[in-house]
Design a protein around this motif. Structure first.
Motif, PDB file in Angstrom:
ATOM      1  N   UNK A 130       0.566  -0.969  -0.033  1.00 53.23           N
ATOM      2  CA  UNK A 130       0.267   0.325   0.539  1.00 53.23           C
ATOM      3  C   UNK A 130       0.689   1.448   0.771  1.00 53.23           C
ATOM      4  N   UNK A 131       0.431   2.328  -0.257  1.00 52.73           N
ATOM      5  CA  UNK A 131       0.858   3.583   0.337  1.00 52.73           C
ATOM      6  C   UNK A 131       1.697   3.755   1.142  1.00 52.73           C
ATOM      7  N   UNK A 132       3.143   4.005   0.803  1.00 49.45           N
ATOM      8  CA  UNK A 132       3.606   4.279   2.412  1.00 49.45           C
ATOM      9  C   UNK A 132       4.428   5.256   2.722  1.00 49.45           C
ATOM     10  N   UNK A 133       4.542   6.129   3.798  1.00 49.60           N
ATOM     11  CA  UNK A 133       5.297   7.398   4.063  1.00 49.60           C
ATOM     12  C   UNK A 133       6.737   7.508   3.922  1.00 49.60           C
ATOM     13  N   UNK A 134       7.552   6.393   3.661  1.00 50.71           N
ATOM     14  CA  UNK A 134       8.848   6.762   3.813  1.00 50.71           C
ATOM     15  C   UNK A 134       8.845   5.811   2.454  1.00 50.71           C
ATOM     16  N   UNK A 135       8.236   5.778   1.456  1.00 55.99           N
ATOM     17  CA  UNK A 135       8.018   4.786  -0.107  1.00 55.99           C
ATOM     18  C   UNK A 135       9.248   6.136  -0.795  1.00 55.99           C
ATOM     19  N   UNK A 136      10.331   5.388  -1.455  1.00 56.26           N
ATOM     20  CA  UNK A 136      10.598   5.854  -2.589  1.00 56.26           C
ATOM     21  C   UNK A 136      10.969   4.786  -4.037  1.00 56.26           C
ATOM     22  N   UNK A 137      10.319   5.301  -5.175  1.00 59.69           N
ATOM     23  CA  UNK A 137      10.755   4.151  -5.894  1.00 59.69           C
ATOM     24  C   UNK A 137      11.849   4.767  -6.650  1.00 59.69           C
ATOM     25  N   UNK A 138      12.183   3.565  -7.033  1.00 54.73           N
ATOM     26  CA  UNK A 138      13.011   3.510  -7.861  1.00 54.73           C
ATOM     27  C   UNK A 138      13.374   4.590  -9.596  1.00 54.73           C
ATOM     28  N   UNK A 139      14.221   4.903  -9.666  1.00 51.92           N
ATOM     29  CA  UNK A 139      13.717   6.410 -10.830  1.00 51.92           C
ATOM     30  C   UNK A 139      13.638   5.893 -12.434  1.00 51.92           C
ATOM     31  N   UNK A 140      14.050   4.583 -12.605  1.00 47.20           N
ATOM     32  CA  UNK A 140      13.038   3.330 -13.564  1.00 47.20           C
ATOM     33  C   UNK A 140      11.284   3.314 -13.433  1.00 47.20           C
ATOM     34  N   UNK A 141      11.847   2.858 -12.729  1.00 49.11           N
ATOM     35  CA  UNK A 141       9.965   2.022 -12.304  1.00 49.11           C
ATOM     36  C   UNK A 141       9.434   3.561 -12.022  1.00 49.11           C
ATOM     37  N   UNK A 142       9.498   5.094 -11.579  1.00 46.68           N
ATOM     38  CA  UNK A 142       9.117   6.637 -10.738  1.00 46.68           C
ATOM     39  C   UNK A 142       8.784   6.921 -13.002  1.00 46.68           C
ATOM     40  N   UNK A 248      12.560   0.732   1.482  1.00 52.52           N
ATOM     41  CA  UNK A 248      13.344   0.896   2.734  1.00 52.52           C
ATOM     42  C   UNK A 248      13.204   0.300   4.079  1.00 52.52           C
ATOM     43  N   UNK A 249      13.825   0.348   5.185  1.00 51.07           N
ATOM     44  CA  UNK A 249      13.477  -0.130   6.313  1.00 51.07           C
ATOM     45  C   UNK A 249      11.585   0.519   6.996  1.00 51.07           C
ATOM     46  N   UNK A 250      11.381   1.586   6.661  1.00 52.81           N
ATOM     47  CA  UNK A 250      10.529   2.229   6.816  1.00 52.81           C
ATOM     48  C   UNK A 250       9.384   1.738   5.915  1.00 52.81           C
ATOM     49  N   UNK A 251       9.225   1.191   4.855  1.00 50.82           N
ATOM     50  CA  UNK A 251       8.268   0.348   4.426  1.00 50.82           C
ATOM     51  C   UNK A 251       7.494  -0.680   5.336  1.00 50.82           C
ATOM     52  N   UNK A 252       9.111  -1.117   5.303  1.00 54.79           N
ATOM     53  CA  UNK A 252       9.222  -2.679   6.900  1.00 54.79           C
ATOM     54  C   UNK A 252       7.924  -1.714   8.129  1.00 54.79           C
ATOM     55  N   UNK A 253       8.605  -0.976   8.621  1.00 51.10           N
ATOM     56  CA  UNK A 253       8.409  -0.772   9.930  1.00 51.10           C
ATOM     57  C   UNK A 253       6.868  -0.488   9.411  1.00 51.10           C
ATOM     58  N   UNK A 254       6.017   0.344   8.753  1.00 51.82           N
ATOM     59  CA  UNK A 254       5.168   0.971   8.122  1.00 51.82           C
ATOM     60  C   UNK A 254       3.413  -0.721   7.887  1.00 51.82           C
ATOM     61  N   UNK A 255       4.070  -1.502   7.519  1.00 55.40           N
ATOM     62  CA  UNK A 255       3.638  -2.715   7.477  1.00 55.40           C
ATOM     63  C   UNK A 255       3.341  -3.486   8.146  1.00 55.40           C
TER      64      UNK A 255
END
Length: 288
Positions: A130-142, A248-255
Motif C-alpha cells: 500500500x501507500x507508505x510514508x517513506x516509500x521511494x521508488x527507483x527512478x526507472x520505475x517512477x 526501505x526499512x520504513x516500508x517494513x515498519x509501516x507494513x
C-alpha cells in the motif's frame, strides 16, 4: 543439495506461464519475482529451502522470463494474482506460503485476502503493498509509472541504447550501499538476468511498461484494503535488506504496523537480499 525440479507450463488464456516445482513437504513456498527480473533471482535461495525439506515452486509471471510474451497481451496486478492462483490450482498445492519480492508484494497479500483457505503464512522480501510514508521508488520505475510521460518511456523502450543507459543508471543506484563482494556478485549474476529479460526477443518490455504504469493505481487500491490486510490472522514474515535505498526499512515498519501477526527480520543486504545473503534469508523463512 537436491535441486531437481519438474517443469510445467500452465495455460493462462493469452499464453502459458513457466513453472518449476521442487519436491518436498509442508506448505509449498511459492516464490514470485518483481518488475524487472524473473524466477532466476531465486536460484541461490531455492537450494537452501529444498535442503530444509520444503516443497518450493517458482514461476515467471506472464510476459517475463520463460513464460509466454504474446503480442498484444494485457498485463496487470490482477492478472499476476490470477497467475498465482492458476499455479496453486494446477499443481494442487493446497495451502501455500506466497513469497512476494518487490512488485509481487500485492499478489502475495491479496492472494491471502481472497483465498484464505489456500494460505498458511506470507513472506514479504523488500516488497510493497500500500501507500507508505517513506516509500521511494527507483527512478526507472517512477519514470515508467508516470503515465503522462508515456510517449517518452515508449520511445526509450524502442531504443535498446537508451534503455540500457537508464538500466545502468538504476543499477549503479541500487549498488551504492552494497559491500564490494555484493556489488561484484550483483554485476555477475543479477545484471545478466535483467538484461536478458529486456534484450532477448520477445522482450519483457511490454509487460514491464504495462505493470509499472499501474503502480500508483495499485498502491491506492490496496491502501483501501488495509482493513482486510489487518484481518488476516496468519503469520507474516517481513524479511528486509537494510541497505535498499528505495523499498526501505520504513516500508517494513509501516507494513508491520498494519498486520496482526507480523515478525520483522532486518538483514545486512540490499534490495535483492535473496541474492546477497540467500542462506540467511532461507534460515529466517524456515524458522531456523
Amino acid at each position: 543439495m537436491n535441486t531437481n525440479f519438474q517443469e510445467h507450463r500452465i495455460d493462462r488464456g493469452q499464453g502459458s506461464i513457466y513453472v518449476r516445482d521442487y519436491s518436498g513437504t509442508g506448505p509449498a513456498y511459492v516464490l514470485m519475482h518483481g518488475f524487472p527480473d524473473n524466477l532466476h533471482i531465486y536460484d541461490d535461495l531455492v537450494p537452501h529451502l529444498v535442503a530444509g525439506g520444503r516443497r518450493v515452486v517458482v514461476f515467471d509471471f506472464l510476459g517475463f522470463g520463460a513464460s509466454d510474451k504474446p503480442a498484444g497481451a494485457r498485463y496487470s496486478f490482477e492478472q499476476q494474482l490470477g497467475d498465482l492462483h492458476a499455479v496453486v490450482e494446477s499443481l494442487g498445492l493446497g495451502k501455500i506460503v506466497p513469497v512476494g519480492h518487490d512488485s509481487s508484494g500485492p499478489a502475495a497479500v491479496n492472494y491471502a485476502i481472497e483465498h484464505p483457505e489456500h494460505v498458511d503464512s506470507i513472506c514479504l522480501l523488500n516488497a510493497f503493498y500500500a501507500e507508505s510514508p517513506t516509500a521511494k521508488y527507483p527512478e526507472l520505475i517512477e519514470l515508467f509509472a508516470t503515465t503522462n510521460l508515456k510517449a517518452l518511456t515508449q520511445a526509450i523502450l524502442r531504443s535498446p541504447e537508451q534503455f540500457a543507459w537508464v538500466l545502468n543508471f538504476q543499477r549503479s543506484k541500487f549498488q551504492e550501499h552494497l559491500t564490494e563482494d555484493q556489488k561484484a556478485y550483483y554485476s555477475k549474476f543479477l545484471g545478466p538476468i535483467i538484461d536478458g529479460n529486456f534484450r532477448n526477443q520477445p522482450s519483457s518490455g511490454p509487460a514491464f511498461a504495462q505493470m509499472t504504469s499501474q503502480l500508483f493505481e495499485e498502491l491506492a487500491k490496496n491502501t483501501k484494503r488495509i482493513n482486510k490486510m489487518w484481518a488476516l490472522d496468519i503469520p507474516v514474515k517481513l524479511i528486509w535488506g537494510e541497505t535498499d535505498p528505495y523499498l526501505n526499512y520504513g516500508i517494513a515498519k509501516h507494513l508491520q504496523s498494519l498486520l496482526k501477526r507480523p515478525s520483522l527480520h532486518v538483514l545486512p543486504a540490499g534490495h535483492w537480499l535473496q541474492i546477497d545473503i540467500p542462506e540467511q534469508v532461507a534460515a529466517v523463512m524456515l524458522g531456523l
